[in-house]
Enzyme design. Sequence first.
Site, PDB file in Angstrom:
ATOM      1  N   THR A  29       1.438  -4.731   4.161  1.00  0.00           N
ATOM      2  CA  THR A  29       1.247  -5.143   5.561  1.00  0.00           C
ATOM      3  C   THR A  29       0.719  -6.571   5.689  1.00  0.00           C
ATOM      4  OG1 THR A  29      -0.988  -4.231   5.632  1.00  0.00           O
ATOM      5  CG2 THR A  29       0.813  -2.783   6.342  1.00  0.00           C
ATOM      6  N   THR A  65       0.431 -21.756  19.500  1.00  0.00           N
ATOM      7  CA  THR A  65      -0.919 -21.559  20.023  1.00  0.00           C
ATOM      8  C   THR A  65      -1.735 -20.583  19.176  1.00  0.00           C
ATOM      9  OG1 THR A  65      -2.231 -20.788  21.902  1.00  0.00           O
ATOM     10  CG2 THR A  65      -0.058 -19.799  21.639  1.00  0.00           C
ATOM     11  N   ASP A  84       1.794  -6.718  -4.397  1.00  0.00           N
ATOM     12  CA  ASP A  84       0.938  -6.697  -3.217  1.00  0.00           C
ATOM     13  C   ASP A  84       1.476  -7.851  -2.363  1.00  0.00           C
ATOM     14  OD1 ASP A  84      -2.417  -6.095  -2.575  1.00  0.00           O
ATOM     15  OD2 ASP A  84      -1.320  -7.656  -1.508  1.00  0.00           O
ATOM     16  N   SER A  85       1.654  -7.640  -1.060  1.00  0.00           N
ATOM     17  CA  SER A  85       2.369  -8.665  -0.283  1.00  0.00           C
ATOM     18  C   SER A  85       1.587  -9.967  -0.182  1.00  0.00           C
ATOM     19  CB  SER A  85       2.758  -8.143   1.097  1.00  0.00           C
ATOM     20  OG  SER A  85       1.684  -8.147   1.979  1.00  0.00           O
ATOM     21  N   CYS A  96      -3.683 -18.600  20.602  1.00  0.00           N
ATOM     22  CA  CYS A  96      -3.810 -17.410  21.454  1.00  0.00           C
ATOM     23  C   CYS A  96      -2.826 -16.343  20.999  1.00  0.00           C
ATOM     24  CB  CYS A  96      -3.499 -17.736  22.909  1.00  0.00           C
ATOM     25  SG  CYS A  96      -4.681 -18.850  23.649  1.00  0.00           S
ATOM     26  N   THR A 141       0.813  -1.222   0.000  1.00  0.00           N
ATOM     27  CA  THR A 141       0.000   0.000   0.000  1.00  0.00           C
ATOM     28  C   THR A 141       0.843   1.267   0.000  1.00  0.00           C
ATOM     29  OG1 THR A 141      -1.787  -1.123   1.157  1.00  0.00           O
ATOM     30  CG2 THR A 141      -1.746   1.260   1.345  1.00  0.00           C
ATOM     31  N   THR A 175       2.869  -9.570  14.677  1.00  0.00           N
ATOM     32  CA  THR A 175       1.732 -10.159  13.966  1.00  0.00           C
ATOM     33  C   THR A 175       0.799  -9.012  13.591  1.00  0.00           C
ATOM     34  OG1 THR A 175       0.095 -11.934  14.083  1.00  0.00           O
ATOM     35  CG2 THR A 175       0.355 -10.641  16.075  1.00  0.00           C
TER      36      THR A 175
HETATM   37  N1  ASP Z   1      -2.673  -5.758   0.357  1.00  0.00           N
HETATM   38  C1  ASP Z   1      -1.638  -4.820   0.799  1.00  0.00           C
HETATM   39  C2  ASP Z   1      -0.323  -5.571   0.838  1.00  0.00           C
HETATM   40  O1  ASP Z   1      -0.105  -6.345   1.739  1.00  0.00           O
HETATM   41  C3  ASP Z   1      -1.979  -4.278   2.122  1.00  0.00           C
HETATM   42  C4  ASP Z   1      -1.007  -3.293   2.689  1.00  0.00           C
HETATM   43  O2  ASP Z   1       0.052  -3.036   2.175  1.00  0.00           O
HETATM   44  O3  ASP Z   1      -1.336  -2.698   3.727  1.00  0.00           O
HETATM   45  O4  ASP Z   1       0.473  -5.432  -0.037  1.00  0.00           O
END
Ligand code: ASP
Length: 337
Positions: free
Chosen positions: A91, A272, A59-60, A274, A14, A162
């Site tokens: 992300t 886990t 895009d990741s 959790c 992004t 995470t």
């Molecule tokens: N879909 C995007 C990615 O992971 C989301 C982001 O970058 O926040 O490339």
Amino acid sequence: MSRKRVLLAHTGGTIGMRRGPGGYEPAPGHLERLLAAMPELSSPELPETELVEFEPLLDSSDMAPSDWQRVARIIESRYDRFDGFVVLHGTDTLAYTASALSFLLEGLGKPVVVTGSQVPLGEVRTDARENLVGSLLVAAGGQLPEVTVCFGGLVMRGNRVTKVSSTGFAAFESPNFPPLVRLGVAIEPGPAAPRPPAEGPLRVADLRPVSVAALRLFPGITPELVANVLRPPLSGLVLETYGAGNAPTRDPALLEALASAVGRGVVVVNTTQCLRGGVDMDGYATGSALRRAGVVSGADMTPEAALAKLIWLLGQGLEPARVRELAAQDLRGELTA
Ligand code: ASP
């Protein structure tokens, strides 16, 4: 004194995206133009930067272990020319890449900071500017010579993060390890001592493709499903279990499927479901049954770190017994031993 030099490795995500007909999409050269228009990047408080862009930008969600290896190679091939490295990343799978880089970059003695943003750099309400400036300061600072994630005002150990929010600017947490630095009005170091620089030189192993999987247990999961996941050519599995590392034991066939796969050399690591805490396979009978089946404790590793670690260990062609041993050990601060 001359300014420090930091390499920006732009993989996509992004942070550098532009709005297209189907929503945000990667756009080659777009980030470079936006960076050129940021006057703060010429400030003497920030390092000089050089940008290298993935081709194609991803895009990741589209990233695979071979892309982790490409990022590691970009850093390795320019290691001596820069004081630190910032990886610009989507992300969605950032936690996997940050974990993988912590394992791949053996002998790392310089900061590698992974960041991204929830809103593109080109938008008015972007969080990219703050994440980028924070990352550049950490990468040039030299106090954290390990793989970290800088996001939402926190600098965290890369293999401990995470993604916890798809909408908030505080998108990442490090649930089992305190942040290394808080970027508020002041830059406050966290309570944990930073890792010392590893013994160089930097080495990046060549990983061969391996077949691994992650399986989240759920009420009603059948032994057949588990056995199907464990079928050859699978060589490693991250099992996401309940609570302190427990699994259903009423039907012995599920444990038998695990034990038989372990007998064939499949490495099964227990993490886990959790968010906080970890696995203790001696706490409950439903957990110790997994230990008897040959499942390895992943302690308080995130499932992301456990998966990246398995791919890195198995990808080097190590014997299953050695992989089992190393999977349970703290190699890069990824688990609390
Ligand atoms: N879909 C995007 C990615 O992971 C989301 C982001 O970058 O926040 O490339």
